[in-house]
Motif scaffolding. Structure first.
Motif, mmCIF file in Angstrom:
data_model
loop_
_atom_site.group_PDB
_atom_site.id
_atom_site.type_symbol
_atom_site.label_atom_id
_atom_site.label_comp_id
_atom_site.label_asym_id
_atom_site.label_seq_id
_atom_site.Cartn_x
_atom_site.Cartn_y
_atom_site.Cartn_z
ATOM 1 N N LYS A 66 0.813 -1.175 0.090
ATOM 2 C CA LYS A 66 0.096 -0.019 -0.152
ATOM 3 C C LYS A 66 0.951 1.185 -0.048
ATOM 4 N N ALA A 67 2.011 1.109 0.842
ATOM 5 C CA ALA A 67 2.755 2.340 0.930
ATOM 6 C C ALA A 67 3.349 2.645 -0.406
ATOM 7 N N LEU A 68 4.107 1.462 -1.104
ATOM 8 C CA LEU A 68 4.620 1.631 -2.628
ATOM 9 C C LEU A 68 3.525 2.273 -3.500
ATOM 10 N N ALA A 69 2.187 1.627 -3.438
ATOM 11 C CA ALA A 69 1.168 2.225 -4.390
ATOM 12 C C ALA A 69 0.987 3.603 -3.971
ATOM 13 N N SER A 70 1.065 3.965 -2.928
ATOM 14 C CA SER A 70 0.777 5.538 -2.831
ATOM 15 C C SER A 70 2.019 6.458 -3.086
ATOM 16 N N ALA A 71 3.105 5.829 -2.930
ATOM 17 C CA ALA A 71 4.431 6.554 -3.330
ATOM 18 C C ALA A 71 4.688 6.506 -4.795
ATOM 19 N N THR A 72 3.852 6.072 -5.487
ATOM 20 C CA THR A 72 4.420 5.627 -7.092
ATOM 21 C C THR A 72 4.557 6.931 -7.859
ATOM 22 N N GLY A 73 3.657 7.960 -7.694
ATOM 23 C CA GLY A 73 3.899 9.150 -8.077
ATOM 24 C C GLY A 73 5.168 9.863 -7.933
ATOM 25 N N VAL A 74 5.687 10.074 -6.681
ATOM 26 C CA VAL A 74 6.941 10.579 -6.223
ATOM 27 C C VAL A 74 7.933 9.820 -6.861
ATOM 28 N N LEU A 75 7.881 8.576 -6.861
ATOM 29 C CA LEU A 75 8.798 7.742 -7.543
ATOM 30 C C LEU A 75 9.080 7.768 -8.907
ATOM 31 N N ARG A 76 7.993 7.979 -9.581
ATOM 32 C CA ARG A 76 7.966 8.153 -11.112
ATOM 33 C C ARG A 76 8.528 9.516 -11.450
ATOM 34 N N SER A 77 8.286 10.517 -10.668
ATOM 35 C CA SER A 77 8.964 11.868 -10.961
ATOM 36 C C SER A 77 10.358 11.886 -10.430
ATOM 37 N N THR A 78 10.820 10.953 -9.718
ATOM 38 C CA THR A 78 12.130 11.069 -9.493
ATOM 39 C C THR A 78 12.872 10.353 -10.360
ATOM 40 N N VAL A 79 12.275 9.223 -10.895
ATOM 41 C CA VAL A 79 13.080 8.381 -11.968
ATOM 42 C C VAL A 79 13.008 9.410 -13.283
ATOM 43 N N GLY A 80 12.164 10.087 -13.523
ATOM 44 C CA GLY A 80 12.057 11.101 -14.760
ATOM 45 C C GLY A 80 13.115 12.099 -14.621
ATOM 46 N N ARG A 81 13.197 12.460 -13.425
ATOM 47 C CA ARG A 81 14.426 13.681 -13.337
ATOM 48 C C ARG A 81 15.529 13.188 -13.298
ATOM 49 N N GLN A 82 15.983 12.012 -12.836
ATOM 50 C CA GLN A 82 17.277 11.366 -12.808
ATOM 51 C C GLN A 82 17.576 10.532 -14.261
ATOM 52 N N THR A 83 16.608 10.001 -14.878
ATOM 53 C CA THR A 83 16.992 9.341 -16.137
ATOM 54 C C THR A 83 17.042 10.424 -17.468
ATOM 55 N N GLY A 84 16.149 11.381 -17.493
ATOM 56 C CA GLY A 84 15.882 12.371 -18.500
ATOM 57 C C GLY A 84 15.534 11.938 -19.753
ATOM 58 N N VAL A 85 14.763 10.663 -19.807
ATOM 59 C CA VAL A 85 14.266 10.018 -20.785
ATOM 60 C C VAL A 85 12.788 11.006 -21.217
ATOM 61 N N LYS A 86 12.374 11.074 -22.587
ATOM 62 C CA LYS A 86 11.221 11.817 -22.951
ATOM 63 C C LYS A 86 9.979 11.513 -22.286
ATOM 64 N N PHE A 87 9.744 10.061 -22.505
ATOM 65 C CA PHE A 87 8.347 9.451 -21.666
ATOM 66 C C PHE A 87 8.915 8.990 -20.549
ATOM 67 N N VAL A 88 8.653 9.339 -19.435
ATOM 68 C CA VAL A 88 8.773 8.559 -18.088
ATOM 69 C C VAL A 88 7.841 7.242 -17.895
ATOM 70 N N PRO A 89 8.489 6.073 -17.752
ATOM 71 C CA PRO A 89 7.553 4.902 -18.023
ATOM 72 C C PRO A 89 6.734 4.849 -16.574
ATOM 73 N N THR A 90 5.501 4.305 -16.574
ATOM 74 C CA THR A 90 4.738 4.099 -15.515
ATOM 75 C C THR A 90 5.251 2.868 -14.768
ATOM 76 N N LEU A 91 5.237 3.219 -13.422
ATOM 77 C CA LEU A 91 5.674 2.171 -12.510
ATOM 78 C C LEU A 91 4.859 1.207 -11.811
ATOM 79 N N THR A 92 5.048 -0.174 -12.017
ATOM 80 C CA THR A 92 4.080 -1.096 -11.477
ATOM 81 C C THR A 92 5.050 -1.728 -10.430
ATOM 82 N N PHE A 93 4.543 -1.857 -9.084
ATOM 83 C CA PHE A 93 5.401 -2.704 -8.197
ATOM 84 C C PHE A 93 4.795 -3.899 -7.860
ATOM 85 N N VAL A 94 5.431 -5.100 -8.006
ATOM 86 C CA VAL A 94 5.117 -6.408 -7.847
ATOM 87 C C VAL A 94 5.803 -7.249 -6.729
ATOM 88 N N ALA A 95 5.197 -7.670 -5.846
ATOM 89 C CA ALA A 95 5.981 -8.576 -4.740
ATOM 90 C C ALA A 95 6.655 -9.741 -5.468
#
Length: 162
Positions: A66-95
């Protein structure tokens, strides 16, 4: 369609970024001891699947999910800032269930070792029910010479009678 090698490199980078961000940025109290084990990105670089394990019982695993699902937006924006790709991929968390499967296999191997040890203990005093070597073997060469002499004698005797 992107290069599969580029997708693999991006997946490795996403795994590094997400694990560092979980450790430093996410302050959710529901988040337990989470370890990011793998990340996979589709060839079109649009979707990323992040595999993780949680140390703890089932409630901690569910709370961390649940915590990872709620933090997906923050993690996705962090990935976008640090990778610099044009389209930031959507993140899906799987145990990730690989550690659980490995633990079950280790337990099964240990049970088999105990069963083998028990079988070896039972075999120590065992003896063959019949002969030790149940297969028929051709007669030895010394016996062959004697039987050949006897058959030659019999042939000579039958030839002298006629």
């Amino acid at each position: 369609m992107a290069d599969p090698a580029r997708a693999r490199k991006l997946a490795v980078r996403i795994r590094q970024i997400v694990s560092a961000a979980i450790e430093s940025q996410i302050k959710d109290p529901r988040l337990g001891m989470v370890t990011v084990t793998d990340a996979r990105v589709t060839n079109d670089l649009r979707e990323a699947t992040v595999f993780y394990t949680v140390f703890g019982d089932e409630t901690q695993v569910a709370d961390s999910a649940k915590a990872l699902a709620s933090a997906t937006g923050v993690l996705r924006s962090t990935v976008g800032r640090q990778t610099g790709v044009k389209f930031v991929p959507t993140l899906t968390f799987v145990a990730d269930h690989v550690p659980d499967t490995a633990r079950e296999l280790d337990e099964a191997i240990e049970r088999v070792r105990h069963a083998d040890a028990e079988l070896a203990r039972v075999r120590q005093g065992a003896a063959y029910a019949g002969e030790a070597d149940p297969y028929r073997r051709p007669a030895e060469s010394a016996d062959d010479d004697e039987t050949a002499d006897e058959s030659a004698d019999e042939t000579a005797d039958s030839g002298s009678r006629s």
